[in-house]
Design an enzyme around this catalytic site. Structure first.
Site, mmCIF file in Angstrom:
data_model
loop_
_atom_site.group_PDB
_atom_site.id
_atom_site.type_symbol
_atom_site.label_atom_id
_atom_site.label_comp_id
_atom_site.label_asym_id
_atom_site.label_seq_id
_atom_site.Cartn_x
_atom_site.Cartn_y
_atom_site.Cartn_z
ATOM 1 N N CYS A 316 0.835 -1.204 0.000
ATOM 2 C CA CYS A 316 0.000 0.000 0.000
ATOM 3 C C CYS A 316 0.868 1.251 0.000
ATOM 4 O O CYS A 316 0.465 2.291 -0.527
ATOM 5 C CB CYS A 316 -0.945 -0.007 1.190
ATOM 6 S SG CYS A 316 -0.118 -0.148 2.799
ATOM 7 N N HIS A 886 -1.364 1.573 7.380
ATOM 8 C CA HIS A 886 -1.921 1.454 6.042
ATOM 9 C C HIS A 886 -1.844 2.805 5.356
ATOM 10 O O HIS A 886 -2.094 3.848 5.964
ATOM 11 C CB HIS A 886 -3.371 0.973 6.113
ATOM 12 C CG HIS A 886 -4.001 0.757 4.771
ATOM 13 N ND1 HIS A 886 -3.499 -0.154 3.849
ATOM 14 C CD2 HIS A 886 -5.085 1.336 4.169
ATOM 15 C CE1 HIS A 886 -4.251 -0.136 2.768
ATOM 16 N NE2 HIS A 886 -5.210 0.769 2.929
#
Length: 961
Positions: A316, A886
């Protein structure tokens, strides 16, 4: 490039630019068997002594498309001199790029005999030039293999050839055999046999075109020729593959290298591949990450740029950086318009051989094709891992670190400077800032000139001041992004467990506010305010895996305690360090262990497993015996250890009292003090040590314990090392070492008398609900911190040229020149020797009209005020903490102006009021004048502000060169 063939006296000539291919488009009817025969003169004969004029005359005659005027042949001696000697003759040296022509040796020998005979009417007249013996056939007019100069043919320069053709003509239908002079390493030669390549398309390998190329022709010419032969539209992207001798295909990356450098050979198959409309190449291997991924609909048509990126496993961070960069308008247009193809630098030793730039270009073309909902960046991930080993595998990384690598890699792959010159960095030495800044930028552009420099590079002023001599050093340095610090609180919150001495009180959980740069003593003072216990009666320990990982001293820094550490603070009434003659209590670390049968060949040993929380127990000196220590521990454990009832107290058999005493008492059978020199040895299975190695001179007297009727013992005591996993020895080195005592429980006794639930119980103090509020900060405050004067650290001193030694100078950075796209990295991650933390402070940043005029120190009367205002175009977000997290992206689409939220392969529209959050990590701002330029009619064609596609940025601001 080939042009249309022109008719000259019934001959078909083709003039090419750097291509030796000669072809005949078809036989044309003529009225003579050869052109320019004896008794006829052409216009070329009028420029007998001037080769250049002769060639021009030929061109004029061809252009006029008429038969040249006939004139008398020159004298035989004159012919000999013009063909054999002089600047136009055979003896002239070879020059790279010139054209030479092949003449069949037999005809040439006959011509020599004719002119040397001295009789123009001789029967030895050679007639028209006839090279038929040199051709393999008269259809394709290919040369025979293995022709040797001097035996089969002679070579003539262009002027000499044109003289002979003008005097004697060329056999009907035969093309002239023109060859180029090429320059090879250390030699120049006429290329008699060019390279014949078989050009095919990837989707039609059965249909090929045989084309001749010089060894010095570029791969770019091969590509252009293939596009012409296969009628490729100008907007279509193509690339070449060469089939090698092993049958595999090699990409011809560098279109600037020659056929010779690419090691292409005659008969080699060259495949031209055309990019599909969805931005992918037919040869690309699509890696589907799971079986549930639906196939792309070929007819899908969405908004260009609104395309997700599949998470390959902790990638990510890469997806977030790519989405931000993909939404930089001028950079994306640069790749979509193929401007990068002319600037790929394959020979830069600091670059990645153009592979990173090509991989990124493929990604951009797919994302902005409008034919994908999401794409799998597998090829790009492999390229990044190949050139940057830190990104190999699938561990989580920092999006800003990848962004830094990617910008640097793209810059070096697209650097227009092919050979970097040495540039000496010069100090200001009292010169005006404007002069020094201009010199610094020019020096930077002499070595670094790319679309990345045009778009992202700015200039700041660095001022260093020596604290001793006051010497001031001023330099101007380029930057690609700004890493700005966040205002940091000088306080931190620590959670601790307080263990009181009173066994009736449960452990208490406290949340303390302490100085970040404080000491352990500051923690004790803060806890004292909550508990009323004096800080002098506290000991701080780090507990890990049921043992003491570290016992802290009061003067140790709090920075050595990490947020994840389990910190226990014990109330004590003495000291661990024994001082001879002191009457203070002795603090003993105590571990809890449970015996479990261990597999052993004689079943005589037991395994021991730690459990529960360790203790720091204060023991009076007069009770520092095994019996006294047992009683003290029974008192300290009384909240969750049940004493035996009356049925368990009497052993019942007077005869066995003496024998049972030896086993039941958790120490020496004589009940002596801990310094008893000769206790009875205990068996290996009993778990009872024979004496405590903590010896004190003039210490304890003999205890009166145990009484005549002994109570049943719940556990045994044993000295252990600091890990609690093995027995301590009584070697001289350990006599004065830290005493650690283990309470060893038999499983049945523990199950019967030890209450695990109560032992693990604790209460929360009111302070646990306290949350230290963090006030939001403005982005301008972070930039002010960036430009604040700071003192260099000891690890990074500055060498003062005046003092001739390293100094801890003061340093100040100021912004001098801002780029088109300003990247601002918020330094949320703090790293020290002992701690790592993420700052989740809310940074308030404007979406529009971020004004840098107060931070740029370059004289403003020379600049346009709009060059200081920026609008936000993308944000890289990080959610979570240091260990896990994230990354996502907010980005504004350059075509629609709509903001979208990119979360790996998921894309959704958002409002502007959703963009600002505590997760904002990297901000992308676009200068307003650039945005207006891209939206103007001149910029609406999609050409970025790059010299490769449009006019460069204003020299007044960006490029002072």
């Amino acid at each position: 490039m080939a042009v249309a063939p022109r008719l000259f006296g019934g001959l078909c000539f083709r003039f090419r630019d750097q291509n030796p291919e000669v072809a005949v488009e078809g036989r044309l009817p003529i009225s003579h068997s050869c052109v320019g025969c004896r008794g006829e003169r052409t216009a070329m004969a009028t420029v007998a002594a001037n080769p250049a004029a002769a060639a021009a005359a030929v061109a004029v005659a061809v252009a006029e498309d008429r038969e040249p005027q006939r004139k008398e042949l020159p004298g035989l001696d004159s012919q000999w001199r013009q063909i054999e000697n002089g600047e136009s003759g055979r003896e002239r040296p070879l020059r790279a790029g010139e054209s030479w022509f092949l003449v069949e040796k037999h005809w040439y020998k006959q011509w020599e005999a004719y002119v040397q005979g001295g009789d123009q009417d001789s029967s030895t007249f050679p007639g028209c030039i006839n090279n038929a013996a040199l051709f393999q056939d008269e259809i394709n007019w290919r040369l025979k293999e293995g022709l040797v100069e001097g035996e089969d043919y002679v070579l003539l320069p262009a002027a000499a050839w044109h003289y002979l053709v003008s005097w004697y003509g060329l056999e009907h239908g035969q093309p002239p055999i023109e060859r180029k002079v090429i320059e090879l390493p250390n030699i120049q030669k006429v290329e008699v046999y060019p390279v014949e390549l078989l050009l095919v398309r990837h989707n039609d390998l059965g249909k090929s075109h045989t084309v001749q190329f010089s060894h010095t022709d570029s791969i770019g010419l091969v590509l252009r020729t293939a596009r012409e032969r296969f009628l490729v539209e100008p907007q279509e992207d193509t690339r070449l593959w060469a089939k090698n001798s092993e049958g595999s295909l090699d990409r011809l990356y560098d279109t600037h290298i020659t056929v010779l450098d690419a090691a292409l050979e005659t008969g080699q198959l060259i495949i031209m591949e055309t990019r599909k409309k969805d931005g992918t190449w037919p040869s690309a291997q699509l890696h589907v990450m799971n079986n549930n991924m639906s196939e792309e609909d070929e007819d899908f048509k969405g908004q260009p740029g609104i395309c997700g990126l599949t998470n390959l496993g902790n990638t990510c961070f890469m997806n977030s950086a790519l989405q931000c960069l993909s939404n930089v308008p001028q950079l994306t247009e640069y790749f979509l318009n193929n401007c990068y193809l002319e600037e790929l630098n394959f020979r830069n030793p600091l670059g990645m051989k153009g592979e990173i730039a090509e991989a990124y270009a493929d990604l951009v073309k797919q994302a902005w094709s409008g034919h994908h909902r999401s794409i799998v960046p597998h090829v790009f991930k492999n390229k990044v891992g190949h050139f940057a080993s830190q990104f190999l595998g699938y561990q989580q990384h920092d999006s800003q670190e990848l962004l830094s690598f990617l910008l640097d890699g793209l810059h070096e792959d697209l650097n227009r400077v092919k050979k970097k010159e040495y540039v000496e960095l010069c100090d200001a030495a009292g010169r005006p800032d404007q002069e020094v800044a201009q010199e610094a930028w020019q020096n930077h552009k002499r070595r670094n000139d790319s679309v990345i420099v045009d778009t992202f590079h700015g200039l700041f002023k660095s001022t260093l001041v020596c604290p001793d001599c006051g010497n001031v050093s001023v330099t101007f340095d380029p930057f690609c992004y700004l890493s700005v610090p966040l205002p940091i609180s000088h306080k931190r919150v620590l959670e601790v467990f307080f263990i009181p001495m009173d066994p009736r009180r449960k452990p208490e959980q406290h949340r303390l506010v302490v100085p970040k740069k404080g000491k352990i003593s500051d923690l004790c003072v803060a806890l004292s305010k909550h508990t009323g216990i004096s800080p002098e009666r506290m000991m701080v320990a780090d507990v890990f895996s049921h043992r003491f990982y570290k016992l802290y001293q009061l003067e140790e820094p709090l920075s050595s305690i990490l947020d994840r550490d389990d910190i226990f603070v014990y109330e004590v009434s003495g000291r661990i360090e024994a001082i001879e003659g002191s009457r203070e209590d002795i603090v003993v670390p105590v571990y809890l262990r449970e015996r479990t049968p261990a597999r052993d060949y004689n079943n005589s040993y037991y395994g021991l497993m730690l459990f529960g929380h360790p203790l720091l127990v204060s023991v009076p000196r007069d009770r520092f015996t095994w019996e006294g220590l047992y009683n003290v521990l029974m008192y300290r454990l009384s909240r969750y250890v049940t004493k035996p009832n009356s049925d368990d107290e009497d052993d019942g058999d007077e005869k066995e009292d003496d024998e049972e005493d030896k086993d039941d008492i958790p120490g020496p059978s004589t009940g002596g003090s801990l310094r008893d020199p000769e206790p009875e040895q205990a068996g290996p299975s009993s778990g009872v040590t024979n004496r405590c190695p903590f010896l004190l001179d003039n210490c304890l007297g003999t205890s009166q314990w145990p009484p005549r009727r002994r109570r049943k013992q719940l556990f045994t005591l044993q000295t252990v090392n600091s890990n609690g996993t093995s027995d301590r020895t009584t070697s001289p080195e350990e006599v004065h070492a830290q005493p650690y005592i283990a309470i060893d429980w038999e499983p049945e006794m523990k199950k019967r008398y030890y209450d695990e639930v109560e032992a693990e119980g604790y209460v929360k103090h009111d302070c646990v609900g306290y949350v230290m509020k963090k006030a939001p900060v403005r982005l301008q405050e972070c930039i002010e911190l960036f430009t604040t004067v700071e003192t260099l650290e000891k690890e990074n001193p500055w060498y003062c040229p005046s003092c001739k030694q390293h100094q801890l100078a003061t340093k100040k950075l100021d912004l001098w020149m801002l780029p088109e796209i300003l990247i601002i990295h918020l330094k949320r991650f703090s790293y020290t020797k002992f701690s790592r933390e993420k700052l989740d402070t809310l940074v308030e940043f404007p979406i529009r009209d971020l004004d840098f005029s107060e931070f740029v120190i370059q004289p403003q009367n020379e600049l346009n005020p709009e060059l200081y205002k920026y609008d936000l175009i993308a944000v890289s977000n990080h959610y979570g903490g240091m260990r896990d997290g994230h990354y996502t992206t907010f980005a504004c689409n350059k075509d629609s102006g709509q903001w979208h939220y990119f979360d790996d392969n998921s894309v959704s529209p958002v409002n502007e009021n959703q963009i600002e959050s505590k997760a904002a990590y990297v901000l992308f701002y676009q200068r307003q004048d650039v945005a207006r330029r891209l939206l103007s009619p001149a910029g609406s064609s999609g050409a970025p502000a790059s010299p490769a596609c449009s006019s460069p940025p204003s020299s007044e601001f960006m490029d002072v060169n």
